[in-house]
Design an enzyme around this catalytic site. Sequence first.
Site, PDB file in Angstrom:
ATOM      1  N   ASN A   1      39.747  35.578  44.489  1.00 61.14           N
ATOM      2  CA  ASN A   1      40.878  36.084  43.718  1.00 61.14           C
ATOM      3  C   ASN A   1      41.097  37.555  44.048  1.00 61.14           C
ATOM      4  OD1 ASN A   1      42.987  36.095  41.910  1.00 61.14           O
ATOM      5  ND2 ASN A   1      41.753  35.632  40.114  1.00 61.14           N
TER       6      ASN A   1
ATOM      7  N   HIS B   1      50.377  31.667  41.132  1.00 58.48           N
ATOM      8  CA  HIS B   1      49.389  32.645  41.587  1.00 58.48           C
ATOM      9  C   HIS B   1      48.925  32.306  42.997  1.00 58.48           C
ATOM     10  CE1 HIS B   1      46.531  35.826  41.187  1.00 58.48           C
ATOM     11  NE2 HIS B   1      45.465  35.048  41.137  1.00 58.48           N
TER      12      HIS B   1
ATOM     13  N   GLN C   1      44.533  43.749  42.639  1.00 58.91           N
ATOM     14  CA  GLN C   1      45.978  43.970  42.657  1.00 58.91           C
ATOM     15  C   GLN C   1      46.447  44.802  41.474  1.00 58.91           C
ATOM     16  OE1 GLN C   1      46.634  39.581  42.062  1.00 58.91           O
ATOM     17  NE2 GLN C   1      48.338  40.296  40.770  1.00 58.91           N
TER      18      GLN C   1
ATOM     19  N   CYS D   1      49.888  39.185  44.037  1.00 58.38           N
ATOM     20  CA  CYS D   1      48.849  38.249  44.464  1.00 58.38           C
ATOM     21  C   CYS D   1      49.167  37.615  45.807  1.00 58.38           C
ATOM     22  CB  CYS D   1      48.661  37.170  43.409  1.00 58.38           C
ATOM     23  SG  CYS D   1      50.189  36.250  43.018  1.00 58.38           S
TER      24      CYS D   1
END
Length: 327
Positions: free
Chosen positions: A294, A274, A129, A135
């Site tokens: 992630n 997040h 990102q 996110c």
Amino acid sequence: MKVAALLVCWLALASATGTLTPWDVFKIRYGRQYADAAEEGYRQSVFEENQKMIDDFNARYENGEVTFTLKMNQFGDMTLEEFSATMNGYKRPEGRRSVAQYTPEDDGFPRATALDWRDKGAVTDVKNQEQCGSCWAFSATGSLEGQHFLKTGQLVSLSEQNLVDCSNDYGNEGCAGGLMDLAFQYIQDNDGIDTEDSYPYEAEDGKCRFSADNVGATCAGYVDIPEGNETALLSAVIAVGPISVGIDASHQSFQFYDNGVYFEPNCSTTFLDHGVLAIGYGTSDGGDFYLVKNSWGKTWGTQGYIQMSRNKNNNCGIATQASYPLV
């Protein structure tokens, strides 16, 4: 790939022979340039403080006090406050949940000791990102990519930029943050989301350029996991596929995570900042974990992944706001 490998070897050799300091290595590896000597001096001091924290933490790992290790990464010249403000863009609206609630499945059969949806082809490569609080968009596309694959057999990388640019009317704020459920609602009402190839990521807010000719997947709604229910979350990961989850990632231990089962005693179960993607589960010497993808590139964590504690009283709020799209 060969150039990158040669760079790593050269950096290692130069560092070993004393011609480069760790700070020099960091700047070269991550292409850092600063406005002036004062700014560089400040960034170097931040880097050195972070490196000391990492070294002290890893000494605790060697003493058996913690279950995971830390490492220097691309966030090494950022304070925790700067890091959290830049990289964590999940915004949890109080009281908002889907009408559709997931009911845990229990077929009475023993469950496998581990599951990784990458092995079944339902997970795209780790994305990045960059310095944009998007996110939530990466978590949403990851979950929809998995559901689309499980329904059609086609793994299609979907456009986070499409969500960043086009879902503001639903409450999302592009690089300033958003929510996966709101992204699912936009995709449903919009009759689809474009492919990554047709609408590539730019790491900044832009004008909406969605094209119905480039739709890569559609969404028929979304389902929320009962809040705080780890049993339901695990059931959904097993029975449904990759699941979007919100977590508390506001700690240096997360900023510099390397490997092992992540348990942060100072984590909150209600303060979530997040959005990530739960793609499996397992158990190791550090205990039970969820395997989580992630969106900070492969230089963070274990090639972009983290093992987050499971059966530890909803550590970091991983089961507080979990959901998935319907296709």
